[in-house]
Scaffold this motif. Structure first.
Motif, PDB file in Angstrom:
ATOM      1  N   GLN A 140      -0.445  10.509  14.354  1.00 31.29           N
ATOM      2  CA  GLN A 140      -1.644  11.333  14.187  1.00 31.29           C
ATOM      3  C   GLN A 140      -2.581  10.777  13.116  1.00 31.29           C
ATOM      4  O   GLN A 140      -3.754  11.142  13.068  1.00 31.29           O
ATOM      5  N   TRP A 141      -2.065   9.907  12.260  1.00 32.71           N
ATOM      6  CA  TRP A 141      -2.853   9.398  11.148  1.00 32.71           C
ATOM      7  C   TRP A 141      -3.577   8.091  11.489  1.00 32.71           C
ATOM      8  O   TRP A 141      -4.406   7.625  10.705  1.00 32.71           O
ATOM      9  N   GLY A 142      -3.290   7.495  12.635  1.00 32.52           N
ATOM     10  CA  GLY A 142      -3.999   6.294  13.035  1.00 32.52           C
ATOM     11  C   GLY A 142      -5.410   6.617  13.506  1.00 32.52           C
ATOM     12  O   GLY A 142      -5.664   7.689  14.057  1.00 32.52           O
ATOM     13  N   VAL A 143      -6.328   5.695  13.298  1.00 31.10           N
ATOM     14  CA  VAL A 143      -7.742   5.813  13.695  1.00 31.10           C
ATOM     15  C   VAL A 143      -8.328   7.191  13.377  1.00 31.10           C
ATOM     16  O   VAL A 143      -9.069   7.772  14.152  1.00 31.10           O
ATOM     17  N   THR A 144      -7.967   7.709  12.220  1.00 35.90           N
ATOM     18  CA  THR A 144      -8.507   8.968  11.700  1.00 35.90           C
ATOM     19  C   THR A 144      -9.280   8.666  10.424  1.00 35.90           C
ATOM     20  O   THR A 144      -8.768   7.951   9.555  1.00 35.90           O
ATOM     21  N   PRO A 145     -10.505   9.162  10.271  1.00 37.26           N
ATOM     22  CA  PRO A 145     -11.239   8.932   9.020  1.00 37.26           C
ATOM     23  C   PRO A 145     -10.461   9.487   7.826  1.00 37.26           C
ATOM     24  O   PRO A 145     -10.045  10.651   7.835  1.00 37.26           O
ATOM     25  N   LEU A 146     -10.283   8.669   6.823  1.00 43.20           N
ATOM     26  CA  LEU A 146      -9.456   9.029   5.676  1.00 43.20           C
ATOM     27  C   LEU A 146     -10.251   8.933   4.380  1.00 43.20           C
ATOM     28  O   LEU A 146     -11.185   8.146   4.265  1.00 43.20           O
ATOM     29  N   ALA A 147      -9.843   9.736   3.412  1.00 43.97           N
ATOM     30  CA  ALA A 147     -10.423   9.714   2.069  1.00 43.97           C
ATOM     31  C   ALA A 147      -9.332   9.351   1.067  1.00 43.97           C
ATOM     32  O   ALA A 147      -8.138   9.535   1.325  1.00 43.97           O
ATOM     33  N   ILE A 148      -9.763   8.864  -0.076  1.00 42.18           N
ATOM     34  CA  ILE A 148      -8.827   8.465  -1.135  1.00 42.18           C
ATOM     35  C   ILE A 148      -9.104   9.321  -2.371  1.00 42.18           C
ATOM     36  O   ILE A 148     -10.226   9.349  -2.875  1.00 42.18           O
ATOM     37  N   HIS A 149      -8.074  10.042  -2.815  1.00 38.59           N
ATOM     38  CA  HIS A 149      -8.174  10.922  -3.983  1.00 38.59           C
ATOM     39  C   HIS A 149      -7.075  10.538  -4.971  1.00 38.59           C
ATOM     40  O   HIS A 149      -5.967  10.196  -4.554  1.00 38.59           O
ATOM     41  N   GLY A 150      -7.370  10.653  -6.258  1.00 38.52           N
ATOM     42  CA  GLY A 150      -6.285  10.412  -7.204  1.00 38.52           C
ATOM     43  C   GLY A 150      -6.750  10.239  -8.630  1.00 38.52           C
ATOM     44  O   GLY A 150      -7.911  10.474  -8.985  1.00 38.52           O
ATOM     45  N   VAL A 172     -15.569   5.819   4.433  1.00 32.63           N
ATOM     46  CA  VAL A 172     -14.237   6.360   4.689  1.00 32.63           C
ATOM     47  C   VAL A 172     -13.302   5.186   4.978  1.00 32.63           C
ATOM     48  O   VAL A 172     -13.724   4.028   5.023  1.00 32.63           O
ATOM     49  N   PHE A 173     -12.029   5.491   5.175  1.00 30.58           N
ATOM     50  CA  PHE A 173     -11.011   4.468   5.353  1.00 30.58           C
ATOM     51  C   PHE A 173     -10.227   4.761   6.629  1.00 30.58           C
ATOM     52  O   PHE A 173     -10.344   5.851   7.203  1.00 30.58           O
ATOM     53  N   CYS A 174      -9.421   3.812   7.072  1.00 33.24           N
ATOM     54  CA  CYS A 174      -8.822   3.981   8.391  1.00 33.24           C
ATOM     55  C   CYS A 174      -7.565   3.139   8.540  1.00 33.24           C
ATOM     56  O   CYS A 174      -7.456   2.046   7.975  1.00 33.24           O
ATOM     57  N   ILE A 175      -6.614   3.667   9.312  1.00 33.90           N
ATOM     58  CA  ILE A 175      -5.448   2.919   9.775  1.00 33.90           C
ATOM     59  C   ILE A 175      -5.724   2.518  11.222  1.00 33.90           C
ATOM     60  O   ILE A 175      -6.073   3.364  12.046  1.00 33.90           O
ATOM     61  N   SER A 176      -5.592   1.264  11.536  1.00 32.69           N
ATOM     62  CA  SER A 176      -5.908   0.796  12.888  1.00 32.69           C
ATOM     63  C   SER A 176      -4.773   1.121  13.861  1.00 32.69           C
ATOM     64  O   SER A 176      -3.652   1.423  13.465  1.00 32.69           O
ATOM     65  N   ASP A 177      -5.110   1.073  15.155  1.00 34.53           N
ATOM     66  CA  ASP A 177      -4.114   1.237  16.216  1.00 34.53           C
ATOM     67  C   ASP A 177      -4.363   0.159  17.263  1.00 34.53           C
ATOM     68  O   ASP A 177      -5.441  -0.448  17.327  1.00 34.53           O
ATOM     69  N   LEU A 178      -3.366  -0.056  18.091  1.00 34.71           N
ATOM     70  CA  LEU A 178      -3.426  -1.103  19.099  1.00 34.71           C
ATOM     71  C   LEU A 178      -4.195  -0.619  20.324  1.00 34.71           C
ATOM     72  O   LEU A 178      -3.971   0.495  20.809  1.00 34.71           O
ATOM     73  N   LEU A 179      -5.093  -1.448  20.830  1.00 29.64           N
ATOM     74  CA  LEU A 179      -5.859  -1.062  22.008  1.00 29.64           C
ATOM     75  C   LEU A 179      -4.954  -0.891  23.223  1.00 29.64           C
ATOM     76  O   LEU A 179      -3.933  -1.574  23.366  1.00 29.64           O
ATOM     77  N   GLU A 198       5.720   1.229   8.027  1.00 30.52           N
ATOM     78  CA  GLU A 198       5.151   0.025   7.428  1.00 30.52           C
ATOM     79  C   GLU A 198       3.890  -0.451   8.153  1.00 30.52           C
ATOM     80  O   GLU A 198       3.294  -1.459   7.766  1.00 30.52           O
ATOM     81  N   GLU A 199       3.497   0.263   9.201  1.00 31.81           N
ATOM     82  CA  GLU A 199       2.234  -0.041   9.877  1.00 31.81           C
ATOM     83  C   GLU A 199       1.105   0.875   9.422  1.00 31.81           C
ATOM     84  O   GLU A 199      -0.034   0.733   9.876  1.00 31.81           O
ATOM     85  N   MET A 200       1.412   1.795   8.524  1.00 38.97           N
ATOM     86  CA  MET A 200       0.387   2.740   8.045  1.00 38.97           C
ATOM     87  C   MET A 200      -0.379   2.120   6.878  1.00 38.97           C
ATOM     88  O   MET A 200      -0.351   2.589   5.737  1.00 38.97           O
ATOM     89  N   ASN A 201      -1.080   1.038   7.197  1.00 30.84           N
ATOM     90  CA  ASN A 201      -1.824   0.261   6.213  1.00 30.84           C
ATOM     91  C   ASN A 201      -3.307   0.597   6.331  1.00 30.84           C
ATOM     92  O   ASN A 201      -3.907   0.479   7.407  1.00 30.84           O
ATOM     93  N   VAL A 202      -3.887   1.013   5.235  1.00 30.23           N
ATOM     94  CA  VAL A 202      -5.261   1.523   5.230  1.00 30.23           C
ATOM     95  C   VAL A 202      -6.237   0.383   4.968  1.00 30.23           C
ATOM     96  O   VAL A 202      -6.142  -0.318   3.955  1.00 30.23           O
ATOM     97  N   ILE A 203      -7.175   0.199   5.880  1.00 33.73           N
ATOM     98  CA  ILE A 203      -8.192  -0.842   5.725  1.00 33.73           C
ATOM     99  C   ILE A 203      -9.190  -0.418   4.651  1.00 33.73           C
ATOM    100  O   ILE A 203      -9.795   0.651   4.732  1.00 33.73           O
ATOM    101  N   VAL A 204      -9.377  -1.297   3.647  1.00 33.14           N
ATOM    102  CA  VAL A 204     -10.276  -0.962   2.544  1.00 33.14           C
ATOM    103  C   VAL A 204     -11.372  -1.990   2.327  1.00 33.14           C
ATOM    104  O   VAL A 204     -12.254  -1.780   1.485  1.00 33.14           O
ATOM    105  N   GLY A 205     -11.379  -3.106   3.051  1.00 28.44           N
ATOM    106  CA  GLY A 205     -12.441  -4.091   2.883  1.00 28.44           C
ATOM    107  C   GLY A 205     -12.258  -5.296   3.784  1.00 28.44           C
ATOM    108  O   GLY A 205     -11.150  -5.565   4.269  1.00 28.44           O
ATOM    109  N   SER A 206     -13.353  -6.045   3.986  1.00 24.19           N
ATOM    110  CA  SER A 206     -13.271  -7.251   4.812  1.00 24.19           C
ATOM    111  C   SER A 206     -14.249  -8.344   4.394  1.00 24.19           C
ATOM    112  O   SER A 206     -14.335  -9.380   5.049  1.00 24.19           O
TER     113      SER A 206
END
Length: 462
Positions: A140-150, A172-179, A198-206
């Motif tokens: 449920q957490w893949g390809v969902t807009p995410l925020a970072i708090h802390g 916002v941030f995101c965990i990718s999923d396979l097409l 271990e696939e719940m890696n949040v994309i933060v830059g490119s």
């Protein structure tokens, strides 16, 4: 025929839709939930909830609790436990050896925590590594807009708060999923492994840091941004407490706006309803203790979870202040464990036992026991206290219902009730029915939310 219908009405028990039973609270529930939605949108973490509740408490006359001070009836105090758990209390006219009235919710919710060393680069994309917290369906957490708090503590002892992804101008941030075109092997996975931990890696830059021969230039660019924005270095992640949560505000659901949708309603909906009831309490006969606990989603562990002694210590300190027996104070106390229940979902009706489920728009759910299988890990409330609470709710015309957490062998779960009961405090669960519990976007009925507030108000003020 009339005699039969009268007999049936007398002997059977049926829960009505609140709109039919108490149409007068339709407008009240809408108004109540406007402020609730604001609370839910602002309080995405337990630290944010504590900060917001303290601010509301101070505005309503609460002062910080001091064990050296003497308090009189009507005084209002708060105890901040490490900025992640909280107690509000209104001192009663009776001494605490007559018992206290406790409403105990939790303010942590399932989420993703950053690992201690989270930042890495792979194929010129920078990521945060996460460790999921609590019972989640990871997919449920893949390809969902995410925020970072802390919060991040730096080497000089100062700290900085992070909140990115909530303002409309924020990224916002995101965990990718396979097409789907390439998901042949992924489709063979069991549901629990559609998205592995271990696939719940949040994309933060490119984008890379500009310069020649820069190793891991995208990671460096991310660190440069964090340093310029927050003054932090990579080592500072080791002194941080950073959570990844769904982005966005709580919203009305349905053409009729009858439901609230949003992240973290388990259990901040019970936190808010009990909070408002506590804030409105004036000169109770018994001292009220309204708890906002941490770590329930992982077993109520640690110094801020309710397996710790801070609630018991607070009651015992009040007893010593009043020169009364602390053990009697615990034994005579009663508690509503303020936690949500699983509302019957017709789309997945096979998981529920309809006669013993709770339903949206039928009222607060009073749960005699939780646990799993053979009631493992539960507080099983006695008939005496069930009768007392049912009598109270009926006398105050509060809409309520009962329910279990699905079919007996389907799964199960627990609340803080067992840990409070283990302090020799009579306890039962009461809260709001939830659809899509533990998902990034949970649903609750506004009528149920308002009825739950009425239940806590009746309990704390009787």
């Amino acid at each position: 025929m009339k005699d039969v219908k009268d007999l049936q009405k007398k002997l059977t028990f049926e829960i009505e839709h609140i709109a039919n039973k108490k149409p007068d609270i339709m407008e009240k529930s809408q108004e109540f939930c406007e402020e609730y939605k604001n609370f839910l949108s602002v309080c995405k973490t337990e630290r944010e909830a504590v900060s917001t509740i303290i601010e509301m408490a101070k505005a309503n006359g609460y002062t910080e609790y001091c064990s050296e001070k003497k308090y009189k009836a009507g005084d209002k105090v708060y105890l901040n436990n490490r900025n992640r758990a909280l107690i509000l209390s209104t001192i009663g006219t009776l001494t605490v050896d007559n018992g206290t009235r406790i409403a105990a919710s939790h303010i942590d919710s399932p989420r993703l925590d950053l690992k201690p060393n989270p930042l890495y680069e792979k194929n010129e994309i920078s990521y945060f590594k996460t460790h999921y917290y609590g019972g989640v369906k990871r997919y449920q957490w893949g390809v969902t807009p995410l925020a970072i708090h802390g919060i991040v503590y730096k080497e000089d002892g100062s700290f900085v708060e992070i909140n990115v992804g909530e303002d409309e101008n924020d990224p916002v941030f995101c965990i990718s999923d396979l097409l789907p075109h390439l998901a042949k092997d992924q489709r063979e996975r069991k549901m629990a492994d559609v998205l592995k931990g271990e696939e719940m890696n949040v994309i933060v830059g490119s984008l890379p840091y500009e310069g020649e021969n820069v190793k891991e230039a995208v990671k460096l660019a991310t660190l440069v941004y964090l340093n310029e924005k927050y003054g932090m270095t990579e080592k500072d992640f080791l002194r941080a407490e950073i959570e990844v949560v769904p982005s966005g505000r709580a919203r009305d659901i349905g053409f009729d706006r009858s439901l609230v949708g949003g992240y973290g309603q388990d259990d901040r909906v019970c936190a808010y309803t009990s909070l408002v009831a506590e804030l409105e309490t004036k000169n109770p006969t018994k001292t009220t203790i309204t708890i906002f606990a941490d770590k329930e989603e992982i077993g109520s562990t640690g110094a801020t979870g309710l397996q710790a002694d801070y609630m018991k210590n607070f009651i015992c300190n009040l007893a010593m202040m009043q020169n009364v027996n602390m053990f009697t104070a615990l034994q005579n106390s009663t508690c509503l464990s303020a936690d949500v229940g699983a509302a019957y979902d017709p789309t997945f009706g096979d998981a529920y036992e309809p006669n013993n489920s709770c339903y949206v728009n039928k009222g607060a759910i009073l749960t005699k026991y939780t646990g799993s299988a053979g009631k493992g890990g539960t507080n099983d409330c006695g008939a005496e206290f069930m009768a007392e609470i049912i009598g109270l709710l009926d006398s105050k015309n509060v809409c309520w219902q009962t329910g279990e957490l699905g079919k007996v062998d389907q799964g199960g779960g627990g609340t803080v009730a067992r840990f409070i009961a283990e302090c020799d405090i009579t306890t039962v669960d009461l809260g709001v029915p939830i659809i899509s519990m533990h998902s990034p976007f949970e649903l609750a009925s506004k009528l149920d939310i308002y009825s739950t507030y009425e239940a806590f108000s009746a309990f704390l003020n009787r």
